[in-house]
Design a protein around this motif. Structure first.
Motif, short mmCIF file in Angstrom:
data_model
loop_
_atom_site.label_atom_id
_atom_site.label_comp_id
_atom_site.label_asym_id
_atom_site.label_seq_id
_atom_site.Cartn_x
_atom_site.Cartn_y
_atom_site.Cartn_z
N VAL A 53 2.31 1.50 -2.96
CA VAL A 53 1.81 0.87 -4.18
C VAL A 53 0.40 0.35 -3.96
CG1 VAL A 53 2.13 -1.08 -5.75
CG2 VAL A 53 4.08 0.30 -5.07
N ARG A 54 0.13 -0.26 -2.79
CA ARG A 54 -1.19 -0.82 -2.55
C ARG A 54 -2.25 0.27 -2.40
NH1 ARG A 54 0.79 -5.84 1.32
NH2 ARG A 54 0.98 -7.33 -0.38
N GLN A 57 -3.06 1.15 -5.98
CA GLN A 57 -3.93 0.16 -6.57
C GLN A 57 -5.39 0.39 -6.16
OE1 GLN A 57 -1.88 -3.34 -5.01
NE2 GLN A 57 -1.47 -4.00 -7.10
N SER A 58 -5.62 0.63 -4.90
CA SER A 58 -6.97 0.82 -4.41
C SER A 58 -7.63 2.04 -5.03
CB SER A 58 -6.95 0.97 -2.88
OG SER A 58 -8.23 1.23 -2.36
N HIS A 61 -8.75 1.69 -8.92
CA HIS A 61 -9.96 0.90 -9.18
C HIS A 61 -11.17 1.40 -8.42
CE1 HIS A 61 -7.43 -1.81 -11.40
NE2 HIS A 61 -6.67 -2.02 -10.36
N ASP A 236 -2.92 -5.06 3.33
CA ASP A 236 -3.52 -4.55 2.10
C ASP A 236 -4.99 -4.23 2.35
OD1 ASP A 236 -3.79 -3.74 -0.50
OD2 ASP A 236 -3.35 -5.68 -1.41
N GLU A 397 5.97 -8.51 -2.75
CA GLU A 397 5.93 -7.42 -3.72
C GLU A 397 7.33 -7.02 -4.16
OE1 GLU A 397 3.79 -4.09 -2.31
OE2 GLU A 397 1.83 -4.98 -2.72
N LEU A 433 -0.49 -3.78 -11.41
CA LEU A 433 -1.45 -2.72 -11.69
C LEU A 433 -1.81 -2.69 -13.16
CD1 LEU A 433 -0.13 0.27 -9.57
CD2 LEU A 433 -1.89 -1.38 -9.00
N SER A 434 -0.87 -3.03 -14.01
CA SER A 434 -1.14 -3.10 -15.44
C SER A 434 -0.82 -4.50 -15.93
CB SER A 434 -0.27 -2.08 -16.18
OG SER A 434 -0.56 -2.09 -17.55
N LYS A 467 -5.57 -10.47 -9.21
CA LYS A 467 -4.74 -10.28 -8.03
C LYS A 467 -4.95 -11.46 -7.09
CE LYS A 467 -3.40 -6.85 -4.60
NZ LYS A 467 -3.59 -5.46 -4.12
N LYS A 565 -9.05 -0.50 -15.86
CA LYS A 565 -9.55 0.13 -14.64
C LYS A 565 -10.56 -0.75 -13.93
CE LYS A 565 -11.37 4.55 -12.95
NZ LYS A 565 -10.21 4.84 -12.07
#
Length: 652
Positions: A53-54, A57-58, A61, A236, A397, A433-434, A467, A565
Motif C-alpha cells: 500500500v505504501r 501511495q508513493s 503522488h 515508509d 495501517e 489514499l483517497s 498523512k 493527486k
C-alpha cells in the motif's frame, strides 16, 4: 501537534471566517501535444511481486515533471526518451529531445520498479534514473532553443547479498556527486519464488566518483557501482526532505533508524530544543484491524491463559479502553493495556451494536464495532496523537485483503504499467489514499478557534486529508565499533518528538536563470483541526518551524475531494500574494476529467475566493506533473498530462 516543533501563531486565526466562495476569473487554458511517446510509463513493469500500500501511495503522488535550469523542464517518456521543454515569451512551448536511456531488460523475478526520472544537478549536468537500479549522469549543452545531452557511465545500486539490481527513487541532490535515494526493501523468498509482498524502506546517501569535466567519462556502456555513504531503515518512503549544512530533515509516516545497530540512534529529541530529551515509552501491544462499509474488526493478541474474567473493555461512541487484571501467570501487564487507555476513535461508533469475544485457543481478542456513519472508510482506527505517549500506535495501517490489494494494483496500471484500463479503483482507497467525501459546510467559531473544543479536537480531526508524518533529523557520522564493519559509517539520527498531518507541499517554480534556489520546495501545509497552516523550516533545524499563514477550515474543505493527486501551495517568498492552495484531482476512471480547485487565503475576511478549472483527463490523459513559471511578468501554471501539456494563465 507538538507546540514547540510546529508552534501555532494564533494571530493568524480568523474566527469570523464563514466560507470559500466560488468566484469568476478571466483565465486562458491552452493545450499542446507532447512530442514522442506518452508519459503514462506503461513500460514500467512490476514483475510478479505485488506492490504494498505504501508503495502505491508513493507512486500515485509521483511528479514526472522535473525542474531544470534556464527555464527548462524535463521528463522521461514511456519509451525511455528524455525530453526537455521551455515556455517561450509567446506562451508556447519549445520541445527538445535530450537523449535516450538504455531500455532495461525485463525480469519477472525482479523487485518492483520505480518510475524513471530526471533530476538537475547543475546547468550542464543532470542525473537520470531508469527506475530499475541504474543512475546515469547526463551532460547537457543548453541553448535558447534546445537542450541536447549525452549519457555518462551507468552507476548501479546492488543488493549486498544477492548482488541483484535494487530499484530506487532519487529524493534529493545534496551536491555534485551526492544524492539521497529511497529504496523499498524486501526479503528474498525461498526456492527462488521471488520477493516478499511487504516492503520496508531504506534511505541512503550515495555518491559516485564522476568528473563533470572528464570527456572520457561519457560512455553509457561503462558500469560502476554507487557508493553508499550511510543507510537507514524505516517502514515508509520519505514524504518531505530538506537539506541544510550537511544535515537532512526527513518526514515520513515512520522514523528511520540505523540498519545494523538500532540502539545506536540518539534519544528522541524535540525540534526547537538544543538538548536531547529522553523519551520513555511503555511497550506497546500489537494489534491489527480491518473494515467493511458498516463495521470495524480489531484483533488484539493476548496470552492464551488469560481468563475472560480478567479482560475489561469499555466501548463508547468516541473512545476505547482495554484493561487487564495482572494476576495472569504468564504476563506482567497492569491495567489499562498499553496503548488502549481511552483511545479516541477516528469516527463515531455504535456501542449498543458493538461487542467483543475472547478465543483463548488462538490467544486472540476480537472487537466488532458498528460504524455510525456507514459507507465511510476510515483512514485510521484512532485519532493521531489522541493519547500522549502512544507513539507509533496512532497510525497502525489497516490490514487489507488480497482482493483489495489486487484491485488497487491492477487499476494503478494506468500510471505504472500495462493492464486493464476499464476498471475503477475502489471508491475509497485504504490508508488515506483517497479522502472522505463530505459536503462543505459552515462552521461555528468555537469549532475553529484553536482546536481545543470537542468538535475540533475530536470530530474535527476526522477529515481524511493529509498523512501523519514523523520527523528524523539526520547528520554527523559516527564510526562503528564492530571490527567486521570497520569500513562502514553510521549516521547520527535524532527522532523528533511530535507528528503532524502534512496536507501538501510547495508548488515548484521553474528556474529561469542558472542559479539554484536552495530554499525552494521546503514550505509545507499542515493540518490543524479544521484549518490548514503553512510552515517553513528553520535555517539550521535547531529552531522550530515558522508559522506563515492560516487557511481557515481548509483541511475540512479538502477532505471532500476524492482521488486527489497533488495538493500544492504557492510559495510566499519572491512570488505570489495572497497565497493560494491548489488541489488537483486525477480520476482513475478511463477518460474522466481531472479538476483543479484553488483556494485563496482569507486575509482576515469572512469569505475567501475559490475557483475550479479543468486540468487533465479525457483526450489529454491523466495529470502526471505540475510546475509553474513566470513569463513576461505573468505567472503560468503548467500541467504535464499523459498526452498533452496544459498551460493555465490567470489562475495564480
Amino acid at each position: 501537534m507538538s507546540s514547540r516543533s510546529f508552534p501555532h501563531n494564533k494571530a493568524f486565526s480568523n474566527p469570523k471566517f464563514e466560507s470559500y466562495k466560488l468566484s469568476r476569473s478571466e483565465f486562458t487554458s491552452t493545450s499542446f501535444a507532447v512530442p514522442g511517446a506518452s508519459i503514462s510509463q506503461r513500460g514500467v513493469q512490476h514483475g510478479k511481486t505485488p506492490l504494498s500500500v505504501r508503495e502505491i501511495q508513493s507512486r500515485i503522488h509521483h511528479d514526472h515533471l522535473a525542474v531544470g535550469y534556464g527555464g527548462w523542464m524535463c521528463w522521461v517518456d514511456e519509451t525511455w526518451n528524455i525530453w526537455a521543454m521551455k515556455i517561450g515569451e509567446t506562451f508556447e512551448p519549445v520541445f527538445s529531445p535530450v537523449c535516450s536511456l538504455p531500455v532495461p531488460v525485463e525480469n519477472d523475478g525482479s523487485q518492483p520498479s520505480e518510475y524513471p526520472s530526471i533530476t538537475s544537478v547543475s546547468p550542464t549536468t543532470y542525473l537520470a534514473s531508469d527506475g530499475r537500479g541504474r543512475l546515469y549522469p547526463v551532460h547537457v549543452t543548453p541553448s535558447a532553443t534546445s537542450l541536447s545531452g549525452t549519457l555518462g557511465p551507468s552507476y548501479e545500486l546492488l543488493d549486498p547479498s544477492s548482488r541483484e539490481l535494487r530499484p530506487f527513487k532519487v529524493e534529493w541532490v545534496a551536491g555534485d556527486q551526492k544524492i539521497l535515494i529511497s529504496s523499498a526493501k524486501r526479503t528474498k523468498l525461498d526456492d527462488d519464488k521471488g520477493w516478499s509482498r511487504e516492503a520496508g524502506f531504506d534511505i541512503m546517501l550515495v555518491n559516485f566518483d564522476h568528473d563533470d569535466s572528464d570527456e572520457m567519462e561519457t560512455d553509457s556502456t561503462s558500469i560502476k557501482e554507487l557508493n553508499i555513504m550511510w543507510e537507514l531503515h524505516g517502514k515508509d518512503a520519505p514524504i518531505y526532505v530538506s537539506f541544510k549544512s550537511e544535515h537532512f530533515l526527513i518526514g515520513s509516516s515512520e522514523h528511520y533508524s540505523n540498519l545494523h545497530s538500532p540502539s545506536s540512534s540518539s534519544d528522541d529529541t524535540l525540534l526547537g530544543s538544543t538538548d536531547s530529551q529522553p523519551r520513555s515509552e511503555d511497550s506497546q501491544t500489537s494489534f491489527s484491524w480491518t473494515q467493511t462499509s458498516n463495521s470495524i474488526t480489531i484483533s488484539v493478541p493476548l496470552p492464551q491463559d488469560t481468563p475472560k474474567s480478567h479482560i475489561h473493555i469499555s466501548i463508547s461512541p468516541k473512545h476505547l479502553t482495554i484493561s487487564l487484571n495482572s494476576s495472569s501467570s504468564s504476563m506482567n501487564v497492569f491495567p489499562p493495556l498499553p496503548g488502549f487507555d481511552r483511545r479516541a476513535w477516528w469516527d463515531i461508533v455504535r456501542p449498543d451494536e458493538s461487542f467483543w469475544q475472547w478465543e483463548p485457543s488462538e490467544g486472540l481478542l476480537t472487537i466488532e464495532l458498528e460504524k455510525t456513519n456507514t459507507q465511510t472508510r476510515w483512514p485510521h482506527l484512532f485519532l493521531p496523537n489522541s493519547t500522549a505517549g502512544v507513539g507509533d500506535m496512532a497510525d497502525v495501517e489497516e490490514t487489507l485483503s488480497d482482493e483489495t490489494r489486487s484491485a488497487i494494483a491492477a487499476n494503478l496500471a494506468k500510471f505504472t504499467g500495462p493492464g486493464p484500463s476499464n476498471e475503477e479503483l475502489p471508491s475509497e482507497l485504504p490508508g488515506g489514499l483517497s479522502s472522505l467525501l463530505r459536503d462543505d459546510m459552515d462552521l461555528d467559531d468555537d469549532e475553529r478557534e484553536d482546536g481545543s473544543g470537542e468538535a475540533a479536537g475530536e470530530d474535527g480531526e476526522r477529515g481524511g486529508v493529509g498523512k501523519l508524518v514523523k520527523w528524523s533529523f539526520i547528520g554527523g557520522r559516527e564510526e562503528k565499533n564492530d571490527v567486521l564493519e570497520a569500513t562502514k559509517e553510521e549516521v547520527k539520527v535524532d527522532k523528533l518528538i511530535g507528528a503532524e498531518h502534512v496536507i501538501g507541499s510547495e508548488l515548484e517554480w521553474v528556474r529561469t536563470g542558472f542559479r539554484r534556489n536552495d530554499n525552494q520546495g521546503e514550505e509545507i501545509l499542515v493540518k490543524y483541526s479544521l484549518d490548514a497552516l503553512l510552515f517553513k523550516p528553520p535555517s539550521d533545524f535547531n529552531s522550530p518551524f515558522t508559522h506563515l499563514k492560516t487557511f481557515p477550515a481548509l483541511s475540512f474543505v479538502l477532505s471532500s475531494k476524492r482521488e486527489t493527486k497533488y495538493i500544492l501551495h504557492t510559495p510566499l517568498v519572491d512570488h505570489l500574494s495572497p497565497a493560494k492552495v491548489l488541489a488537483f484531482t486525477s480520476p482513475t476512471t478511463e477518460g474522466a476529467q481531472g479538476d483543479l480547485f484553488i483556494y485563496q487565503e482569507a486575509e482576515g475576511q469572512m469569505t475567501a475566493p475559490s475557483g475550479v478549472f479543468k486540468m487533465g483527463g479525457g483526450e489529454e490523459g491523466a495529470l502526471v506533473g505540475v510546475k509553474a513559471v513566470k513569463i513576461s511578468g505573468e505567472d503560468v501554471l503548467i500541467g504535464l498530462c499523459e498526452q498533452t501539456i496544459v498551460l493555465l494563465r490567470g489562475v495564480l
